[in-house]
Write a protein that holds these residues in place. Sequence first.
Motif, short mmCIF file in Angstrom:
data_model
loop_
_atom_site.label_atom_id
_atom_site.label_comp_id
_atom_site.label_asym_id
_atom_site.label_seq_id
_atom_site.Cartn_x
_atom_site.Cartn_y
_atom_site.Cartn_z
N TRP A 1 0.84 -1.20 0.00
CA TRP A 1 0.00 0.00 0.00
C TRP A 1 0.87 1.25 0.00
N CYS A 2 1.90 1.26 0.84
CA CYS A 2 2.80 2.42 0.92
C CYS A 2 3.52 2.66 -0.40
N ALA A 3 3.87 1.59 -1.10
CA ALA A 3 4.52 1.74 -2.40
C ALA A 3 3.56 2.33 -3.43
N GLU A 4 2.29 1.96 -3.35
CA GLU A 4 1.30 2.44 -4.32
C GLU A 4 0.83 3.86 -4.02
N PHE A 5 0.66 4.20 -2.75
CA PHE A 5 0.04 5.47 -2.38
C PHE A 5 0.96 6.44 -1.63
N SER A 6 2.20 6.10 -1.46
CA SER A 6 3.17 6.97 -0.77
C SER A 6 2.71 7.35 0.64
N GLY A 7 2.25 6.38 1.38
CA GLY A 7 1.84 6.64 2.75
C GLY A 7 2.89 6.17 3.73
N LEU A 8 2.52 6.11 5.00
CA LEU A 8 3.43 5.67 6.05
C LEU A 8 2.93 4.34 6.62
N GLU A 9 3.90 3.48 6.98
CA GLU A 9 3.55 2.20 7.57
C GLU A 9 3.77 2.27 9.07
N ALA A 10 2.77 1.89 9.85
CA ALA A 10 2.91 1.87 11.31
C ALA A 10 3.66 0.61 11.70
N LYS A 11 4.68 0.77 12.50
CA LYS A 11 5.48 -0.36 12.98
C LYS A 11 5.05 -0.70 14.40
N MET A 12 4.72 -1.93 14.64
CA MET A 12 4.33 -2.36 15.98
C MET A 12 5.50 -3.09 16.62
N ALA A 13 5.75 -2.79 17.87
CA ALA A 13 6.87 -3.42 18.59
C ALA A 13 6.49 -4.79 19.10
#
Length: 65
Positions: A53-65
Motif C-alpha cells: 500500500w505504501c509503495a502504491e500510495f506513498s503513505g506511512l507504515e505503522a510499525k508495531m513493537a
Amino acid sequence: MPSTNPKTYEAVTPTRVAFLGLGVMGYPMAGHLALAGHSVTVYNRTASKSIAWCAEFSGLEAKMA
C-alpha cells in the motif's frame, strides 16, 4: 492495475489519518483518503500488505513493537 477507480476530490483541509486493516475494503478506502490529500498511516497484521500500500500510495507504515 490500480486498486482505486479514478475520481476527482473536492478540496478539503488535509488531515492526519490512521487506517487499520487493509483487506478487500480497507485497501482502496485508505487509498481514496490518500488520493484526496490526507496524510495516511496504515497498519495491517500482514506487513506485506502495508508495504504494498505504501509503495502504491506513498503513505506511512505503522510499525508495531
